[in-house]
Design an enzyme around this catalytic site. Structure first.
Site, PDB file in Angstrom:
ATOM      1  N   TYR A 211      60.486  34.493  38.536  1.00  0.00           N
ATOM      2  CA  TYR A 211      59.030  34.744  38.542  1.00  0.00           C
ATOM      3  C   TYR A 211      58.295  33.638  37.789  1.00  0.00           C
ATOM      4  CZ  TYR A 211      54.819  37.277  36.742  1.00  0.00           C
ATOM      5  OH  TYR A 211      53.555  37.676  36.363  1.00  0.00           O
TER       6      TYR A 211
ATOM      7  N   ARG B  19      56.389  48.367  34.350  1.00  0.00           N
ATOM      8  CA  ARG B  19      56.348  47.628  33.085  1.00  0.00           C
ATOM      9  C   ARG B  19      56.333  48.605  31.909  1.00  0.00           C
ATOM     10  NH1 ARG B  19      51.880  43.480  35.342  1.00  0.00           N
ATOM     11  NH2 ARG B  19      51.414  45.345  36.540  1.00  0.00           N
TER      12      ARG B  19
ATOM     13  N   TYR C 283      68.262  46.741  33.406  1.00  0.00           N
ATOM     14  CA  TYR C 283      67.702  45.854  34.441  1.00  0.00           C
ATOM     15  C   TYR C 283      68.756  45.268  35.379  1.00  0.00           C
ATOM     16  CZ  TYR C 283      63.196  45.535  31.900  1.00  0.00           C
ATOM     17  OH  TYR C 283      61.988  45.791  31.298  1.00  0.00           O
TER      18      TYR C 283
ATOM     19  N   ASP D  19      65.043  37.549  28.364  1.00  0.00           N
ATOM     20  CA  ASP D  19      63.757  38.007  27.848  1.00  0.00           C
ATOM     21  C   ASP D  19      63.017  36.902  27.108  1.00  0.00           C
ATOM     22  OD1 ASP D  19      61.747  39.809  27.425  1.00  0.00           O
ATOM     23  OD2 ASP D  19      62.924  41.202  26.214  1.00  0.00           O
TER      24      ASP D  19
ATOM     25  N   THR E 261      50.662  33.546  34.572  1.00  0.00           N
ATOM     26  CA  THR E 261      51.240  34.478  33.595  1.00  0.00           C
ATOM     27  C   THR E 261      51.602  33.766  32.294  1.00  0.00           C
ATOM     28  OG1 THR E 261      53.118  35.913  33.127  1.00  0.00           O
ATOM     29  CG2 THR E 261      53.539  34.113  34.639  1.00  0.00           C
TER      30      THR E 261
ATOM     31  N   ILE F 203      48.835  39.161  52.893  1.00  0.00           N
ATOM     32  CA  ILE F 203      48.531  37.719  52.984  1.00  0.00           C
ATOM     33  C   ILE F 203      49.709  36.888  53.484  1.00  0.00           C
ATOM     34  CG2 ILE F 203      46.659  37.759  51.274  1.00  0.00           C
ATOM     35  CD1 ILE F 203      48.698  36.344  49.333  1.00  0.00           C
TER      36      ILE F 203
ATOM     37  N   LYS G 107      63.396  54.272  26.010  1.00  0.00           N
ATOM     38  CA  LYS G 107      64.577  53.396  26.037  1.00  0.00           C
ATOM     39  C   LYS G 107      64.237  52.015  25.495  1.00  0.00           C
ATOM     40  CE  LYS G 107      66.757  55.785  29.820  1.00  0.00           C
ATOM     41  NZ  LYS G 107      66.880  55.875  31.273  1.00  0.00           N
TER      42      LYS G 107
ATOM     43  N   GLU H 162      54.305  34.265  31.063  1.00  0.00           N
ATOM     44  CA  GLU H 162      55.749  34.020  31.196  1.00  0.00           C
ATOM     45  C   GLU H 162      56.054  32.568  31.516  1.00  0.00           C
ATOM     46  OE1 GLU H 162      58.559  36.490  32.957  1.00  0.00           O
ATOM     47  OE2 GLU H 162      57.735  38.301  32.079  1.00  0.00           O
TER      48      GLU H 162
HETATM   49  N1  LIG Z   1      49.068  42.902  33.920  1.00  0.00           N
HETATM   50  C1  LIG Z   1      49.482  41.902  33.176  1.00  0.00           C
HETATM   51  O1  LIG Z   1      49.603  42.005  31.955  1.00  0.00           O
HETATM   52  C2  LIG Z   1      49.800  40.568  33.777  1.00  0.00           C
HETATM   53  C3  LIG Z   1      50.430  39.650  32.946  1.00  0.00           C
HETATM   54  C4  LIG Z   1      50.711  38.386  33.455  1.00  0.00           C
HETATM   55  C5  LIG Z   1      50.340  38.044  34.736  1.00  0.00           C
HETATM   56  N2  LIG Z   1      49.736  38.952  35.517  1.00  0.00           N
HETATM   57  C6  LIG Z   1      49.376  38.509  36.883  1.00  0.00           C
HETATM   58  O2  LIG Z   1      48.137  39.079  37.261  1.00  0.00           O
HETATM   59  C7  LIG Z   1      48.145  39.416  38.647  1.00  0.00           C
HETATM   60  C8  LIG Z   1      47.777  40.880  38.844  1.00  0.00           C
HETATM   61  O3  LIG Z   1      48.648  41.688  38.085  1.00  0.00           O
HETATM   62  P1  LIG Z   1      48.552  43.286  38.044  1.00  0.00           P
HETATM   63  O4  LIG Z   1      49.063  43.681  36.723  1.00  0.00           O
HETATM   64  O5  LIG Z   1      47.216  43.724  38.494  1.00  0.00           O
HETATM   65  O6  LIG Z   1      49.656  43.652  39.142  1.00  0.00           O
HETATM   66  P2  LIG Z   1      49.628  44.747  40.323  1.00  0.00           P
HETATM   67  O7  LIG Z   1      50.997  44.805  40.887  1.00  0.00           O
HETATM   68  O8  LIG Z   1      49.043  46.005  39.827  1.00  0.00           O
HETATM   69  O9  LIG Z   1      48.624  44.108  41.373  1.00  0.00           O
HETATM   70  C9  LIG Z   1      48.999  43.171  42.362  1.00  0.00           C
HETATM   71  C10 LIG Z   1      48.380  43.611  43.671  1.00  0.00           C
HETATM   72  O10 LIG Z   1      48.656  42.616  44.656  1.00  0.00           O
HETATM   73  C11 LIG Z   1      48.924  43.271  45.881  1.00  0.00           C
HETATM   74  N3  LIG Z   1      49.729  42.384  46.733  1.00  0.00           N
HETATM   75  C12 LIG Z   1      50.969  41.899  46.443  1.00  0.00           C
HETATM   76  N4  LIG Z   1      51.416  41.162  47.481  1.00  0.00           N
HETATM   77  C13 LIG Z   1      50.453  41.193  48.442  1.00  0.00           C
HETATM   78  C14 LIG Z   1      50.341  40.635  49.735  1.00  0.00           C
HETATM   79  N5  LIG Z   1      51.342  39.906  50.260  1.00  0.00           N
HETATM   80  N6  LIG Z   1      49.221  40.864  50.443  1.00  0.00           N
HETATM   81  C15 LIG Z   1      48.227  41.631  49.927  1.00  0.00           C
HETATM   82  N7  LIG Z   1      48.277  42.189  48.699  1.00  0.00           N
HETATM   83  C16 LIG Z   1      49.377  41.973  47.967  1.00  0.00           C
HETATM   84  C17 LIG Z   1      49.689  44.527  45.482  1.00  0.00           C
HETATM   85  O11 LIG Z   1      49.637  45.523  46.497  1.00  0.00           O
HETATM   86  C18 LIG Z   1      48.957  44.927  44.204  1.00  0.00           C
HETATM   87  O12 LIG Z   1      47.943  45.862  44.468  1.00  0.00           O
HETATM   88  C19 LIG Z   1      49.546  39.038  39.148  1.00  0.00           C
HETATM   89  O13 LIG Z   1      49.484  37.763  39.734  1.00  0.00           O
HETATM   90  C20 LIG Z   1      50.399  38.979  37.905  1.00  0.00           C
HETATM   91  O14 LIG Z   1      51.462  38.084  38.038  1.00  0.00           O
HETATM   92  C21 LIG Z   1      49.476  40.218  35.079  1.00  0.00           C
HETATM   93  O1  LIG Z   2      61.521  51.066  29.156  1.00  0.00           O
HETATM   94  C1  LIG Z   2      61.414  49.895  28.743  1.00  0.00           C
HETATM   95  C2  LIG Z   2      60.710  48.871  29.457  1.00  0.00           C
HETATM   96  C3  LIG Z   2      60.631  47.595  28.915  1.00  0.00           C
HETATM   97  N1  LIG Z   2      61.212  47.323  27.707  1.00  0.00           N
HETATM   98  C4  LIG Z   2      61.056  45.970  27.089  1.00  0.00           C
HETATM   99  O2  LIG Z   2      59.675  45.802  26.790  1.00  0.00           O
HETATM  100  C5  LIG Z   2      59.303  44.420  26.864  1.00  0.00           C
HETATM  101  C6  LIG Z   2      58.076  44.272  27.732  1.00  0.00           C
HETATM  102  O3  LIG Z   2      58.391  44.602  29.047  1.00  0.00           O
HETATM  103  P1  LIG Z   2      57.344  44.581  30.268  1.00  0.00           P
HETATM  104  O4  LIG Z   2      57.944  45.400  31.356  1.00  0.00           O
HETATM  105  O5  LIG Z   2      55.993  44.966  29.857  1.00  0.00           O
HETATM  106  O6  LIG Z   2      57.349  43.066  30.757  1.00  0.00           O
HETATM  107  P2  LIG Z   2      57.320  41.660  30.027  1.00  0.00           P
HETATM  108  O7  LIG Z   2      56.359  41.627  28.897  1.00  0.00           O
HETATM  109  O8  LIG Z   2      58.717  41.272  29.689  1.00  0.00           O
HETATM  110  O9  LIG Z   2      56.839  40.776  31.224  1.00  0.00           O
HETATM  111  C7  LIG Z   2      55.534  40.919  31.779  1.00  0.00           C
HETATM  112  O10 LIG Z   2      54.815  39.906  31.216  1.00  0.00           O
HETATM  113  C8  LIG Z   2      53.706  39.344  31.814  1.00  0.00           C
HETATM  114  C9  LIG Z   2      53.546  39.505  33.301  1.00  0.00           C
HETATM  115  O11 LIG Z   2      53.642  38.289  33.966  1.00  0.00           O
HETATM  116  C10 LIG Z   2      54.348  40.537  33.948  1.00  0.00           C
HETATM  117  O12 LIG Z   2      53.532  41.651  34.117  1.00  0.00           O
HETATM  118  C11 LIG Z   2      55.644  40.842  33.287  1.00  0.00           C
HETATM  119  O13 LIG Z   2      56.520  39.804  33.663  1.00  0.00           O
HETATM  120  C12 LIG Z   2      60.564  43.687  27.330  1.00  0.00           C
HETATM  121  O14 LIG Z   2      61.226  43.176  26.200  1.00  0.00           O
HETATM  122  C13 LIG Z   2      61.430  44.783  27.965  1.00  0.00           C
HETATM  123  O15 LIG Z   2      62.787  44.501  27.904  1.00  0.00           O
HETATM  124  C14 LIG Z   2      61.907  48.317  27.009  1.00  0.00           C
HETATM  125  O16 LIG Z   2      62.459  48.091  25.922  1.00  0.00           O
HETATM  126  N2  LIG Z   2      61.986  49.568  27.563  1.00  0.00           N
END
Ligand SMILES: NC(=O)c1ccc[n+]([C@@H]2O[C@H](COP(=O)([O-])OP(=O)(O)OC[C@H]3O[C@@H](n4cnc5c(N)ncnc54)[C@H](O)[C@@H]3O)[C@@H](O)[C@H]2O)c1
Ligand SMILES: O=c1ccn([C@@H]2O[C@H](COP(=O)(O)OP(=O)(O)O[C@H]3OC[C@@H](O)[C@H](O)[C@H]3O)[C@@H](O)[C@H]2O)c(=O)[nH]1
Length: 389
Positions: free
Chosen positions: A185, A235, A331, A337, A139, A77, A251, A141
């Site tokens: 982010y 994650r 990281y 955090d 999010t 996109i 870890k 966040e």
């Molecule tokens: N999973 C969670 O718990 C969580 C938490 C908070 C927010 N979100 C939000 O939800 C959304 C989806 O998260 P997810 O966990 O499915 O992540 P994900 O990384 O698995 O999915 C994102 C998808 O977007 C695609 N993408 C990224 N940039 C693109 C571009 N320029 N053009 C086309 N495709 C593109 C990637 O290839 C990927 O498949 C994100 O906006 C994320 O910030 C997710």
């Molecule tokens: O191996 C690991 C990985 C992560 N962690 C910790 O586990 C916690 C959760 O980490 P995650 O990687 O799932 O990410 P966070 O929950 O911090 O953020 C997520 O929150 C919501 C979404 O917007 C994003 O998918 C992401 O930013 C953090 O405190 C991180 O420091 C560990 O202690 N060990």
């Protein structure tokens, strides 16, 4: 398979089949949403992503019951003029595309900001100009840290929910300093939320903003060295799954004291479907989507995952199941955090009657069963392979 009886919305009205332009459909959330829409609804999906591995099972062969209702469009996109056409010919756009792994926020802050703000701008603009509905994924966040985290450690106010429960319409957004690039982010997501909200207020854009609180389940991220880069840091669910599969200690970053609430992806997808099919109740709202009952520290998550993995794999856990690691080592510079994330559920409950159902133990059991079945053999082979000299 999609039912042949008419689907009704929460107010008893018939839901007409719609065409949905889903951007980021090939990711973790997108793949589950596509599954749900193909299996349980008559809607059509124009699935936009640069990858389609996680939705391949829905795309081939042509004989699948939903053939013709899902089309994959491989496009970035950032720079593809086909995007506007796809939005124009859809009734609804759902934008999931983003860089959203914390390991990227402080190490690739420019890519993170571009992905979460700049690249989302045309999507918002095309929806607004063409009077199309938008469901945008933000999010949890955006809340950053809790107010309570700034109180003295022994303050009794830390126990008062007013200091830590996160509410869409009243909680502030509290980020660390600019040097703490972790917040690149959250800040980009906050600004795109504000832009969407302003498009709604000034230009009548029909929008819904989703704030996911740690949705987890099968197909989340990747296992380093198997279906993602060896040095990649996904994650926490995938990091800990990778450690368990390889029989390495999990870890704990900075002692694993941060707290999170985890919700099962299948529960969360139910909430998104309600938003899709009840525009009158969802439009103009920002929704927390999480499970306030599933709160743990990261250390407790590691301990529970270790127990559950032992149960589903039949293997005893290793002698030292966890080790502590500093955030700088794990990281790099600029990490910070969120201390605690409990969603207030009042708005989603009132508007859509949604509540999460699955306990943390149960969701980990089904997810780790999937991880074991999908990856255990590949990991064994990778470990057995002699390193090329
Ligand atoms: N999973 C969670 O718990 C969580 C938490 C908070 C927010 N979100 C939000 O939800 C959304 C989806 O998260 P997810 O966990 O499915 O992540 P994900 O990384 O698995 O999915 C994102 C998808 O977007 C695609 N993408 C990224 N940039 C693109 C571009 N320029 N053009 C086309 N495709 C593109 C990637 O290839 C990927 O498949 C994100 O906006 C994320 O910030 C997710
Ligand atoms: O191996 C690991 C990985 C992560 N962690 C910790 O586990 C916690 C959760 O980490 P995650 O990687 O799932 O990410 P966070 O929950 O911090 O953020 C997520 O929150 C919501 C979404 O917007 C994003 O998918 C992401 O930013 C953090 O405190 C991180 O420091 C560990 O202690 N060990």
């Amino acid at each position: 398979m999609a039912s042949t009886t008419a689907r009704l919305d929460l107010d008893g009205n018939t839901i007409n089949p719609m065409t949905i332009c889903m951007i980021g459909a090939g990711g973790f959330i997108g793949s589950h949403l596509c599954d749900k829409l193909m299996n349980e609804t008559p809607h059509t999906v124009l699935a936009v992503d640069v990858y389609n591995d996680k939705i391949k099972h829905l795309l081939e062969p042509d004989s699948l019951p939903w053939a013709g209702r899902i089309q994959f469009h491989r496009l970035n996109i950032k720079n593809d003029s086909r995007l506007e056409g796809l939005i124009k010919c859809s009734d609804l756009t759902i934008n999931l595309a983003a860089i959203c792994t914390p390991a990227d926020y402080n190490t690739r802050p420019l890519d993170t900001i571009y992905s979460n703000f700049i690249d989302a701008l045309p999507v918002v603009k095309y929806c607004s100009e063409n009077s199309k509905r938008l469901i945008h994924f933000s999010t949890c966040e955006v809340y950053g840290k809790t107010i309570g985290s700034y109180l003295p450690k022994d303050s009794p106010l830390r126990q008062d929910p007013a200091y830590y429960i996160l509410k869409e319409d009243t909680s502030p957004c509290i980020f660390g300093s600019v040097e703490k690039q972790r917040w690149s982010y959250a800040c980009a997501k906050q600004l795109i939320e504000r832009l969407i909200y302003a498009e709604g207020a000034e230009n009548g854009l029909e929008f819904t903003i989703v704030r996911p609180f740690n949705w987890i389940g099968p197909r989340m991220d990747f296992i380093p060295g198997i279906d993602g880069p060896s040095e990649g840091v996904p994650r926490v669910l995938a990091c800990f799954s990778n450690n368990l599969l390889r029989r390495e200690p999990l870890k704990l970053v900075d002692g694993g004291e941060s707290q999170r609430t985890f919700v099962y992806i299948k529960d969360a997808i139910e909430a998104v479907l309600l938003m899709i099919e009840n525009p009158g109740r969802a439009s103009g709202h920002i929704f927390n989507v999480g499970n306030p009952n599933n709160e743990v520290t990261v250390r407790q998550l590691a301990e529970m995952m270790t127990k559950v993995y032992s149960k589903v794999s039949g293997e005893d856990s290793i002698e030292t199941p966890t080790i502590d690691v500093s955030s700088k080592e794990f990281y790099g510079e600029g990490y910070d955090d969120s201390d605690k994330r409990i969603p207030d559920m009042t708005i989603i409950n009132k508007q859509l009657g949604w509540d999460p159902k699955t306990s943390l133990w149960d969701l980990l059991e089904s997810t780790l069963t999937y991880q074991h079945k999908t990856y255990a053999e590949a990991i064994k082979q990778a470990i057995a392979k002699p390193v090329a000299s």
